[in-house]
Design an enzyme around this catalytic site. Sequence first.
Site, mmCIF file in Angstrom:
data_model
loop_
_atom_site.group_PDB
_atom_site.id
_atom_site.type_symbol
_atom_site.label_atom_id
_atom_site.label_comp_id
_atom_site.label_asym_id
_atom_site.label_seq_id
_atom_site.Cartn_x
_atom_site.Cartn_y
_atom_site.Cartn_z
ATOM 1 N N ARG A 1 0.940 -1.404 -0.027
ATOM 2 C CA ARG A 1 -0.008 0.030 0.030
ATOM 3 C C ARG A 1 0.823 1.274 0.110
ATOM 4 O O ARG A 1 0.527 2.195 -0.419
ATOM 5 C CB ARG A 1 -0.941 0.013 1.088
ATOM 6 C CG ARG A 1 -1.770 1.205 1.169
ATOM 7 C CD ARG A 1 -3.264 1.024 1.930
ATOM 8 N NE ARG A 1 -3.087 0.329 3.300
ATOM 9 C CZ ARG A 1 -2.751 1.013 4.491
ATOM 10 N NH1 ARG A 1 -2.362 2.043 4.369
ATOM 11 N NH2 ARG A 1 -2.751 0.268 5.500
ATOM 12 N N TYR B 1 -11.307 18.009 -17.888
ATOM 13 C CA TYR B 1 -11.937 16.770 -17.605
ATOM 14 C C TYR B 1 -13.021 16.515 -16.636
ATOM 15 O O TYR B 1 -12.688 17.067 -15.449
ATOM 16 C CB TYR B 1 -10.673 15.861 -17.304
ATOM 17 C CG TYR B 1 -11.152 14.324 -17.205
ATOM 18 C CD1 TYR B 1 -11.306 13.698 -18.247
ATOM 19 C CD2 TYR B 1 -11.197 13.614 -16.047
ATOM 20 C CE1 TYR B 1 -11.839 12.215 -18.285
ATOM 21 C CE2 TYR B 1 -11.331 12.487 -15.797
ATOM 22 C CZ TYR B 1 -11.808 11.718 -16.840
ATOM 23 O OH TYR B 1 -12.258 10.236 -17.060
ATOM 24 N N ASP C 1 -2.680 18.799 -15.632
ATOM 25 C CA ASP C 1 -2.886 17.332 -16.093
ATOM 26 C C ASP C 1 -2.332 17.185 -17.684
ATOM 27 O O ASP C 1 -2.785 17.927 -18.754
ATOM 28 C CB ASP C 1 -4.474 17.192 -16.236
ATOM 29 C CG ASP C 1 -4.820 15.754 -16.609
ATOM 30 O OD1 ASP C 1 -4.231 15.190 -17.329
ATOM 31 O OD2 ASP C 1 -6.053 15.552 -16.217
ATOM 32 N N LYS D 1 -4.218 6.189 -20.604
ATOM 33 C CA LYS D 1 -4.160 6.615 -21.964
ATOM 34 C C LYS D 1 -2.717 6.185 -22.820
ATOM 35 O O LYS D 1 -2.696 4.993 -22.834
ATOM 36 C CB LYS D 1 -4.491 7.970 -21.917
ATOM 37 C CG LYS D 1 -5.699 8.373 -21.068
ATOM 38 C CD LYS D 1 -6.752 7.887 -21.488
ATOM 39 C CE LYS D 1 -8.151 7.952 -20.260
ATOM 40 N NZ LYS D 1 -8.192 9.308 -19.901
HETATM 41 C C1 LIG Z 1 -8.813 9.797 -18.481
HETATM 42 C C2 LIG Z 1 -8.510 11.040 -17.899
HETATM 43 C C3 LIG Z 1 -8.548 11.083 -16.430
HETATM 44 C C4 LIG Z 1 -8.770 9.965 -15.613
HETATM 45 O O1 LIG Z 1 -7.946 9.168 -15.762
HETATM 46 P P1 LIG Z 1 -8.726 7.608 -15.244
HETATM 47 O O2 LIG Z 1 -7.444 6.737 -15.289
HETATM 48 O O3 LIG Z 1 -9.882 7.084 -16.026
HETATM 49 O O4 LIG Z 1 -9.172 7.830 -13.808
HETATM 50 C C5 LIG Z 1 -7.920 12.630 -16.111
HETATM 51 N N1 LIG Z 1 -7.526 13.429 -16.905
HETATM 52 C C6 LIG Z 1 -7.582 13.317 -18.180
HETATM 53 C C7 LIG Z 1 -7.274 14.531 -19.285
HETATM 54 C C8 LIG Z 1 -8.043 11.943 -18.762
HETATM 55 O O5 LIG Z 1 -8.051 12.067 -20.302
#
Ligand SMILES: *Cc1c(COP(=O)(O)O)cnc(C)c1O
Length: 388
Positions: free
Chosen positions: A55, A108, A179, A204
């Site tokens: 953890r 997002y 982000d 992604k």
């Molecule tokens: C998909 C995404 C997230 C969230 O990620 P998860 O792994 O689905 O929780 C955050 N910011 C952006 C820009 C994203 O495309």
Amino acid sequence: MSIDPRDIEICVTTGDSAGGAVVTPLVQSSLFAYPSFEDLLLGLAAEHRHHVYTRGQNPTTEVLERKLAALERGEACKCFGSGMAAISAVFLGLLEAGDHVLFVNQIYGPTLELAEHLRRFGISHDLVLELEPAAVEKALRPATRLIWFESPGTMLFRTLDVAALAELARSKDILTGLDNTWATPLFQKPLTLGVDLVVHACSKYLGGHSDVVAGAVIGPAPLIEQIFYRALLLNGGILAPFDAWLLLRGLRTLPVRLRQHQRDALTVARFLERHAAVRRVFHPGLGPVASPAPSDDANAALEGTSGLFSFELAGGFEEVRRLIDALEVFRIAVSWGGAESLVISPNRGDNIERLEAQSIPPGLIRLSIGLEGAEILIRDLDQALDRL
Ligand SMILES: *Cc1c(COP(=O)(O)O)cnc(C)c1O
């Protein structure tokens, strides 16, 4: 576009590992034994640096964290079980009741939803869609503790002047978070432009095969440590060692995948730009006419473009639905960044107010360009647009 050779090396190489293995070993162990009780107590006293319990730290996850920190030119990194877990950990780890968060650019959706929930804990927020530093400065409040931005932003992919906004925040002692999921560290390094924290949805491009959900936060060691002790260790939203191992595999092909995502997405975007049924294309690589940028400096932070962009049809939900259903190669699904091309629209037919709140046109369609090759994708879009 250029990829730093050092980044390619970080992605591809494994470093020393037991017995000459060329792949990082998967340490699928939840706990780690110590030679004496005193040694265990020393480990527990600095759990962010020792393998005590998975953890907290795990050797496989740690290799991934070192690579992500190196790619972003950051001091430290922590990985999480999803991108949202990473974003939640930043907010919960660094904010106090009474703080205000300023979101800049299209954001997002779930990140904004999370901010709504944080109102229950006395944390307020605003969203600004004007990207000029002067407009951002005007939206700041005395209680603003964090400026959170996306560049390129969600859905419309508008870029902002990362360095100027980071400087503005720094001059007022406000933390910044960006982000960086869209660009990946290969095409944008926000920490080198003065941003404090970068987050990634590793689900992604970093994973790249649509088989992992994961997140990461990268930044200065003291901030990452605070996030570790206040959020990761206590909320427990960890990245499982096997998923960290899959991400290490994904990273090894990230540079080659991104090269093709970039090239094919630009080819498809240029095709759409010329098509009579398409009103506008939103792709930061097409320049300020097709994708309005607030200033010439806005694109300066990007060293390349990835495979996610959008375009606008003149009609509303019905036309959007018809086009999506007419596509044969593009799969209809959420998320993005894998080998398969995907299509979706933020328009769900019943959420026009939400779209308006973020200035997203109702005819918007988002494409994630996979690795099938541009020709087959253009043919698919062409036949679908013809059937509108
Ligand atoms: C998909 C995404 C997230 C969230 O990620 P998860 O792994 O689905 O929780 C955050 N910011 C952006 C820009 C994203 O495309």
